[in-house]
Design an enzyme around this catalytic site. Sequence first.
Site, PDB file in Angstrom:
ATOM      1  N   MET A  30      -7.974   2.434 -14.492  1.00  0.00           N
ATOM      2  CA  MET A  30      -8.451   1.101 -14.870  1.00  0.00           C
ATOM      3  C   MET A  30      -7.708   0.620 -16.118  1.00  0.00           C
ATOM      4  O   MET A  30      -8.160  -0.293 -16.809  1.00  0.00           O
ATOM      5  CB  MET A  30      -9.963   1.126 -15.123  1.00  0.00           C
ATOM      6  CG  MET A  30     -10.741   1.535 -13.869  1.00  0.00           C
ATOM      7  SD  MET A  30     -12.435   0.972 -13.863  1.00  0.00           S
ATOM      8  CE  MET A  30     -13.069   1.807 -15.287  1.00  0.00           C
ATOM      9  N   GLU A  35      -3.357   9.555 -23.318  1.00  0.00           N
ATOM     10  CA  GLU A  35      -2.724  10.822 -22.922  1.00  0.00           C
ATOM     11  C   GLU A  35      -3.394  11.466 -21.708  1.00  0.00           C
ATOM     12  O   GLU A  35      -2.756  12.213 -20.982  1.00  0.00           O
ATOM     13  CB  GLU A  35      -2.709  11.814 -24.097  1.00  0.00           C
ATOM     14  CG  GLU A  35      -1.637  11.522 -25.140  1.00  0.00           C
ATOM     15  CD  GLU A  35      -0.204  11.723 -24.629  1.00  0.00           C
ATOM     16  OE1 GLU A  35       0.043  12.620 -23.809  1.00  0.00           O
ATOM     17  OE2 GLU A  35       0.675  10.951 -25.061  1.00  0.00           O
ATOM     18  N   GLY A  36      -4.686  11.201 -21.502  1.00  0.00           N
ATOM     19  CA  GLY A  36      -5.359  11.741 -20.319  1.00  0.00           C
ATOM     20  C   GLY A  36      -4.715  11.197 -19.047  1.00  0.00           C
ATOM     21  O   GLY A  36      -4.347  11.954 -18.135  1.00  0.00           O
ATOM     22  N   HIS A  37      -4.547   9.866 -19.009  1.00  0.00           N
ATOM     23  CA  HIS A  37      -3.886   9.251 -17.854  1.00  0.00           C
ATOM     24  C   HIS A  37      -2.436   9.746 -17.743  1.00  0.00           C
ATOM     25  O   HIS A  37      -1.948  10.030 -16.651  1.00  0.00           O
ATOM     26  CB  HIS A  37      -3.844   7.733 -17.999  1.00  0.00           C
ATOM     27  CG  HIS A  37      -5.187   7.066 -18.084  1.00  0.00           C
ATOM     28  ND1 HIS A  37      -5.661   6.487 -19.227  1.00  0.00           N
ATOM     29  CD2 HIS A  37      -6.160   6.886 -17.143  1.00  0.00           C
ATOM     30  CE1 HIS A  37      -6.856   5.967 -19.013  1.00  0.00           C
ATOM     31  NE2 HIS A  37      -7.195   6.198 -17.752  1.00  0.00           N
ATOM     32  N   GLY A 147      -8.832  13.226 -12.995  1.00  0.00           N
ATOM     33  CA  GLY A 147      -9.082  14.036 -14.188  1.00  0.00           C
ATOM     34  C   GLY A 147     -10.412  14.766 -14.103  1.00  0.00           C
ATOM     35  O   GLY A 147     -11.413  14.216 -13.628  1.00  0.00           O
ATOM     36  N   GLN A 153     -16.909  12.257 -10.282  1.00  0.00           N
ATOM     37  CA  GLN A 153     -16.024  11.365  -9.516  1.00  0.00           C
ATOM     38  C   GLN A 153     -15.053  12.186  -8.656  1.00  0.00           C
ATOM     39  O   GLN A 153     -14.877  11.909  -7.458  1.00  0.00           O
ATOM     40  CB  GLN A 153     -15.255  10.487 -10.495  1.00  0.00           C
ATOM     41  CG  GLN A 153     -14.116   9.687  -9.888  1.00  0.00           C
ATOM     42  CD  GLN A 153     -13.560   8.659 -10.861  1.00  0.00           C
ATOM     43  OE1 GLN A 153     -14.146   7.607 -11.031  1.00  0.00           O
ATOM     44  NE2 GLN A 153     -12.448   8.936 -11.496  1.00  0.00           N
ATOM     45  N   SER A 186     -10.915   5.612 -22.442  1.00  0.00           N
ATOM     46  CA  SER A 186     -10.599   4.217 -22.805  1.00  0.00           C
ATOM     47  C   SER A 186     -11.740   3.605 -23.610  1.00  0.00           C
ATOM     48  O   SER A 186     -11.553   2.610 -24.303  1.00  0.00           O
ATOM     49  CB  SER A 186     -10.372   3.389 -21.542  1.00  0.00           C
ATOM     50  OG  SER A 186      -9.426   4.027 -20.716  1.00  0.00           O
TER      51      SER A 186
END
Length: 283
Positions: A30, A35-37, A147, A153, A186
């Site tokens: 989204m 850094e996670g993405h 993740g 999810q 985010s």
Amino acid sequence: MKIIKTPETLSRYLKKLKSRGNSIGFIPTMGALHEGHLSLIRAARQENKITVVSIFVNPAQFSPKEDLKKYPRPLNKDLTFCRKEKVDYVFLPRAKDMYPEGFSTYTCVEGLSERLCGRARPGHFRGVATIVLKFFNIIRPDTAYFGQKDAQQAIIIRRMVKDLNVPVKIKVMPTVRGEGGLALSSRNIYMSALEMQDSLVLFKALNLAKVLINGGLRNASRIISRMKELINRKQHAKIDFVAIVDARDLKPLKTISGDYLIALAVRIGKTRLIDNFQGRLLI
Ligand code: PAJ
């Protein structure tokens, strides 16, 4: 890097590339990338010829009370990140192309979607499963990357893919954390400096649980009590839930064994944060 706005155009490009034998790795996001993405993008880049990232703040997964309008949309920064990571295609659809007038078909992963975060967010996982399945149909990726940060999810998407024979491999990558162990999100930018301090308690509570389990404690409710006690000491923290569940069906465990998931959601001020630890105990 190509930026594509309509499903038809993206499908056309990717169909051609696939027919020439190129593998496609896909990362749904989204936006407000961190850094996670980027860890998901890097994994996809390593394992596939073509990397596709979608950036779409999906209205179907927000309830009217949630932060859809307020959700951060730093598009230029996101595109710079994608360019730097050598993403091949960024899919930037408009809501009216994803949900045109008359749209009325949804994907529900029953049971799993009502537990944990699903309690406070009814309809949320229906929105997630629907948009992810739509993306899979448009993009037809070989592998899609998610993740561990959003454990429920990922479990729901795995279930959906299995149940509906969707020919996509799902990979779940470790949670990327910042200083003090806070899981990158985010939504972290919503917090004040003091709230940021208190937010570290999520990771601390998970670590406490790990220490207790390593010390031999197996009684879930006792571990949960200790975690809650720790969290409740923080001025800005308000617990939504702390749960220890079976990682396959997300049902509560009385005694920890097998594949388990320790998940928690805590409001820090107005920001709802989630975190989890997934482990396996071979008796
Ligand atoms: P978003 O919150 O943008 O997250 C996109 C992906 O990045 C998800 O798979 C999420 O688990 C992963 N991610 C977020 N923070 C992470 C971290 N700290 N470490 C590792 N991975 C992390 O999740 C969504 O978007 C949406 O629900 C979406 C799947 C795109 C459907 O709209």
